[in-house]
Scaffold this active site. Structure first.
Site, short mmCIF file in Angstrom:
data_model
loop_
_atom_site.label_atom_id
_atom_site.label_comp_id
_atom_site.label_asym_id
_atom_site.label_seq_id
_atom_site.Cartn_x
_atom_site.Cartn_y
_atom_site.Cartn_z
N GLY A 160 0.83 -1.19 0.00
CA GLY A 160 0.00 0.00 0.00
C GLY A 160 0.87 1.25 0.00
N GLY B 237 0.04 -4.73 0.62
CA GLY B 237 -1.22 -4.60 -0.09
C GLY B 237 -1.34 -5.51 -1.29
N GLU C 185 5.67 -5.70 7.30
CA GLU C 185 5.09 -4.66 8.15
C GLU C 185 5.86 -4.41 9.45
OE1 GLU C 185 2.22 -5.69 5.16
OE2 GLU C 185 3.40 -6.94 6.52
N ASP D 269 -1.26 -7.31 7.74
CA ASP D 269 -2.70 -7.12 7.59
C ASP D 269 -3.18 -7.71 6.27
OD1 ASP D 269 -1.38 -5.15 6.07
OD2 ASP D 269 -3.02 -3.72 6.30
#
Length: 486
Positions: free
Chosen positions: A98, A149, A172, A180
Site C-alpha cells: 500500500g 497490499g 510490516e 494485515d
C-alpha cells in the site's frame, strides 16, 4: 460492542461463499483520482485488471481501489465474464504494498489525518474481503514483488501464480505496523510455525519457494503468462457448471503452461531449518521465541543468530502484536479477520511507531537510512507481564465496526483443494498406514494431476515427519513412537 461475525461450519463453507449476497454499498471514483492507474480489459470471457503504477512498483492507493471494486462488481454479475485476472504493469512488481508513505504523512496532521488513514484501510479491507469471497474464478499473477497490499490482492485467490521474478513478504514489522490485508487468516493456516516466522521477521520468499511454501498454487515462467491469458480467454463453461467445476477446468489450463521448476532453487523452508522454525516460533511468548533462538546449536545456529538480529531491528510493538495475532486469529472467520484488522490498523495509526518506521525506512533521504526510534526502543525493554499488544486488539467505540461490501463469510478457504497439499493432507494419508513412502508421493501426484513440484513438497514432509516400518510402509513418527511405547 462485540466484533464477531458468524463463523460457518467448514463443511458448508464453500456453499456459503457462493450464496447470493447483495453489495452493501457503492464505491466509485472521486474527482482528483489518478487517471489510468488501473487498466481494465475484456477479451472474450477474460477480464483483466492491471495495476498501472510501475514507477511506484504498483503500490496500491485509494484511487486504484475505487476503480477496481466497480469492475469486480460488474463482472461478478455478468454472464459474459468467465475468468478475472489481477496483474501488475512492468517486470518488477505485481504490487509492492500500500502507499504507506502517504498514510504516514497524513498521520503527521494529527487526529483528522489518522482518521483519514483508518478510512483508507477500511476501503482496502473491503476490497480484500470481496476478493476473498468472490463468486467468479479469480487468478492473481504474482509476477514480481508481492508484498503488503499486493498480498491482499492475491493471497485469498483460488489460483496464485508465482514466477521466477516473484518476491513475497509481509514486511510490516520493519515499518512499525502488523501483517494485515487478511494475513491474520492466511498465515496462521500455513504449515507448522512458518506463518508466525514470516509475520515476525518479514523474511522473504522468492520464485519457486513461494510455490513450495503454499503461498502460490502454481509456478510458471513469466514468459508464459501472456499465452496463459490468451488461453483463459478462450475457455467456455456450461451454464450448469458450478464454481468448482469451472475452477477445475482452469486448474488444468494453467498446467498446460508449466515448464518445470528451477533446479537451482531447492525447497528452502524444509529439513533442519524447518524443524528449527517450528521449535522456535511455536513458543507462547516473544520472550520464549527469543530464548529458543538463543538455544539453537549445530547447523541452524547461524540462522538463529541472524534471526535474532533481524527481530532486534523490528518494531518491538509490531513484533508483539504480530505474535499475538498469529495465536488468536486462528479462530477468526474471513469476515472477522478484516473487521479485527481494521481495529488493529486504526490503533497503529495512533501509535508513533508506524509514522516513525515509514519515515525512517521509506521517506528519509538520508544515506544511510536512519535507525527508527521505536517506542519501546527494544525487545529487552518489554518486561514479563507487559502485554503491549493487548490495547491493539481491544474494540474501540472510536472505530466503528467495519461494514464489508457483502455478508459472505467462511471459516476456512473453500477452494484450498486447488493449492498444494497441506501437511494435514499428507499426515491423513500417512496415518492410514497402507502406503510406502513412494506410494504416498504417487498418491498426491495423481491427486494433483501430475503438477510439477508436488513430489518435492510431499517428499520433504515424509523425510521430516515419518519413518518406514518393518512392512515398508510410511508411518507418522508420533504414531510409530506411541505404538513402540505400548
Amino acid at each position: 460492542m462485540p466484533l464477531r461475525a458468524k463463523i460457518l461450519d467448514p463443511r458448508v463453507a464453500s456453499r456459503a461463499q457462493m450464496s447470493t449476497s447483495p453489495i452493501n454499498e457503492t464505491i466509485k471514483e472521486l474527482p482528483g483520482d489518478e487517471p489510468e492507474d488501473v487498466l481494465c480489459n475484456n477479451l472474450y470471457g477474460l477480464r483483466t485488471i492491471e495495476l498501472n503504477r510501475p514507477g511506484k512498483l504498483n503500490a496500491l492507493n485509494a484511487s486504484m481501489i475505487r476503480k477496481i471494486v466497480p469492475r469486480l462488481v460488474e463482472w461478478e454479475k455478468s454472464d459474459m465474464a468467465n475468468v478475472v485476472v489481477m496483474k501488475g504493469a512492468g517486470d518488477k512488481a505485481f504490487c509492492a504494498g500500500g502507499d504507506v508513505q502517504a498514510l504516514a504523512k497524513k498521520n503527521m496532521e494529527g487526529p483528522e489525518g489518522q482518521k483519514a488513514s483508518s478510512d483508507y484501510f477500511a476501503l482496502e479491507y473491503k476490497l480484500d474481503h470481496y476478493i476473498a469471497t468472490y463468486q467468479k474464478p479469480y487468478i492473481a499473477f504474482m509476477d514480481g514483488i508481492t508484498m503488503g497490499g499486493g498480498v491482499g490482492l492475491s493471497i485469498h485467490a483460488p489460483f496464485r501464480i508465482a514466477t521466477e521474478r516473484t518476491v513475497f513478504a509481509m514486511p510490516e514489522t520493519t515499518i512499525g505496523f502488523f501483517p494485515d490485508v487478511g494475513a491474520s487468516f492466511f498465515l496462521p493456516r500455513m504449515a507448522g510455525s512458518i506463518g508466525t516466522y514470516l509475520a515476525l521477521t518479514s523474511d522473504r520468499l522468492t520464485g519457486a519457494n513461494v510455490f513450495y511454501s503454499g503461498v502460490a498454487t502454481h509456478y510458471l515462467h513469466s514468459t508464459s503468462l501472456p499465452s496463459l491469458e490468451s488461453r483463459l480467454a478462450e475457455l467456455r463453461f456450461r451454464d450448469y457448471d458450478d464454481i468448482h467445476k469451472r475452477l477445475a477446468i482452469i486448474e488444468m489450463t494453467i498446467e498446460e503452461f508449466a515448464t518445470g521448476l528451477p533446479h537451482t532453487e531447492p525447497l528452502l523452508l524444509g529439513g533442519e531449518l524447518r524443524q528449527a522454525i517450528d521449535r522456535c516460533f511455536s513458543k507462547g511468548t516473544v520472550a520464549e521465541v527469543m530464548e529458543a533462538l538463543k538455544q539453537e546449536q549445530g547447523p541452524t545456529q547461524a540462522w538463529a543468530e541472524k534471526t535474532l538480529d533481524t527481530l532486534h531491528q523490528r518494531s518491538p510493538t509490531s513484533v508483539h502484536v504480530a505474535h499475538t495475532q498469529m495465536q488468536v486469529a486462528r479462530d477468526w472467520s474471513i469476515s472477522d479477520t478484516f473487521q479485527r484488522e481494521h481495529q488493529i490498523a486504526s490503533n497503529f495509526m495512533k501509535h508513533p511507531d508506524f509514522t516513525e518506521g515509514v519515515t525512517a525506512r521509506l521517506i528519509s533521504k538520508e544515506k544511510p537510512k536512519p535507525t527508527p526510534k521505536w517506542q519501546p526502543a527494544s525487545l529487552e525493554e518489554v518486561q514479563p507481564g507487559d502485554d503491549i499488544a493487548a490495547p491493539f486488539f481491544k474494540v474501540s467505540n472510536d472505530v466503528p465496526t467495519l461494514k464489508l461490501l457483502t455478508d459472505r463469510d467462511y471459516a476456512d478457504y473453500p477452494y484450498k483443494s486447488f493449492g498444494v497439499p497441506t501437511e494435514d493432507d499428507i499426515q491423513a494419508v500417512v496415518s492410514e498406514g497402507r502406503r510406502t513412502p513412494r506410494e504416498v508421493v504417487e498418491h498426491f501426484i495423481r491427486r494433483k494431476n501430475g503438477r510439477q513440484g508436488i513430489s518435492t513438497i510431499v517428499e520433504e514432509f515424509l523425510a521430516r515427519k515419518t519413518i518406514v516400518n518393518e512392512a515398508g510402509k510410511a508411518e507418522w513418527e508420533n504414531d510409530f513412537n506411541r505404538m513402540s511405547e505400548q
